[in-house]
Write a protein that holds these residues in place. Structure first.
Motif, PDB file in Angstrom:
ATOM      1  N   UNK A  35       1.074  -1.183   0.004  1.00  0.00           N
ATOM      2  CA  UNK A  35      -0.063  -0.040   0.075  1.00  0.00           C
ATOM      3  C   UNK A  35       1.121   1.189   0.019  1.00  0.00           C
ATOM      4  N   UNK A  36       0.491   2.332  -0.776  1.00  0.00           N
ATOM      5  CA  UNK A  36       1.170   3.591  -0.885  1.00  0.00           C
ATOM      6  C   UNK A  36       0.336   4.684   0.044  1.00  0.00           C
ATOM      7  N   UNK A  37       1.229   5.444   1.078  1.00  0.00           N
ATOM      8  CA  UNK A  37       0.467   6.310   1.688  1.00  0.00           C
ATOM      9  C   UNK A  37       1.051   7.728   1.086  1.00  0.00           C
ATOM     10  N   UNK A  38       0.213   8.575   0.904  1.00  0.00           N
ATOM     11  CA  UNK A  38       0.644   9.959   0.637  1.00  0.00           C
ATOM     12  C   UNK A  38       0.235  10.785   2.090  1.00  0.00           C
ATOM     13  N   UNK A  39       1.374  11.409   2.464  1.00  0.00           N
ATOM     14  CA  UNK A  39       1.243  12.281   3.833  1.00  0.00           C
ATOM     15  C   UNK A  39       1.059  13.884   3.521  1.00  0.00           C
ATOM     16  N   UNK A  80       5.994  13.581   1.119  1.00  0.00           N
ATOM     17  CA  UNK A  80       6.072  12.718   2.422  1.00  0.00           C
ATOM     18  C   UNK A  80       5.077  11.744   2.206  1.00  0.00           C
ATOM     19  N   UNK A  81       5.566  10.497   2.087  1.00  0.00           N
ATOM     20  CA  UNK A  81       4.832   9.169   1.920  1.00  0.00           C
ATOM     21  C   UNK A  81       5.433   7.966   2.288  1.00  0.00           C
ATOM     22  N   UNK A  82       5.094   6.677   2.401  1.00  0.00           N
ATOM     23  CA  UNK A  82       5.536   5.598   2.500  1.00  0.00           C
ATOM     24  C   UNK A  82       4.746   4.394   1.706  1.00  0.00           C
ATOM     25  N   UNK A  83       5.635   3.417   1.289  1.00  0.00           N
ATOM     26  CA  UNK A  83       4.877   2.089   0.721  1.00  0.00           C
ATOM     27  C   UNK A  83       5.334   0.981   2.039  1.00  0.00           C
ATOM     28  N   UNK A  84       4.235   0.381   2.490  1.00  0.00           N
ATOM     29  CA  UNK A  84       4.144  -0.856   3.283  1.00  0.00           C
ATOM     30  C   UNK A  84       3.444  -1.879   2.895  1.00  0.00           C
ATOM     31  N   UNK A  85       4.046  -2.892   3.433  1.00  0.00           N
ATOM     32  CA  UNK A  85       3.061  -4.237   2.975  1.00  0.00           C
ATOM     33  C   UNK A  85       2.247  -4.653   4.346  1.00  0.00           C
ATOM     34  N   UNK A  86       0.896  -4.453   4.032  1.00  0.00           N
ATOM     35  CA  UNK A  86       0.010  -4.621   4.952  1.00  0.00           C
ATOM     36  C   UNK A  86      -1.204  -5.256   4.882  1.00  0.00           C
ATOM     37  N   UNK A  87      -1.964  -5.893   5.691  1.00  0.00           N
ATOM     38  CA  UNK A  87      -3.144  -6.698   5.438  1.00  0.00           C
ATOM     39  C   UNK A  87      -4.363  -5.649   5.213  1.00  0.00           C
ATOM     40  N   UNK A  88      -5.337  -6.068   4.497  1.00  0.00           N
ATOM     41  CA  UNK A  88      -6.640  -5.260   4.304  1.00  0.00           C
ATOM     42  C   UNK A  88      -7.290  -4.716   5.807  1.00  0.00           C
TER      43      UNK A  88
END
Length: 88
Positions: A35-39, A80-88
């Motif tokens: 998932x990619x998060x834009x902050x 400012x953001x990050x990508x992380x491996x997460x569950x739904x």
């Protein structure tokens, strides 16, 4: 012979528990998706650390202090953001 079996039991039991925990972890990892998060834009504050902020968010989401294990990529040059491996 019975004495050797008694000594062998804790060893076999430990291996069984370790194997089960590794299998459970493998299932968890397979359920994770990137998932990619834009902050938003980066603050002008020089004391602001994007990576520390992003890890803090991940720690709250996954409820673990080993959240950096889930981090794939930190974006901190143009936004400012990050990508992380997460569950739904």
């Amino acid at each position: 012979m019975a004495k050797h079996r008694a000594l062998l039991f804790p060893y076999v039991f430990s291996i069984l528990i370790l194997t089960m925990s590794l299998l459970c972890k493998a299932v968890d990892d397979e359920d994770r998706k990137p998932y990619i998060f834009y902050l938003g834009s980066l603050p002008n504050d020089e004391a602001f650390s994007p990576l520390s902020h992003q890890i803090g968010i991940l720690e709250r989401v996954v409820e673990s202090t080993s959240a950096s294990n889930f981090l794939i990529r930190s974006y901190n040059r143009s936004f400012n953001g990050f990508a992380a491996k997460l569950t739904d």
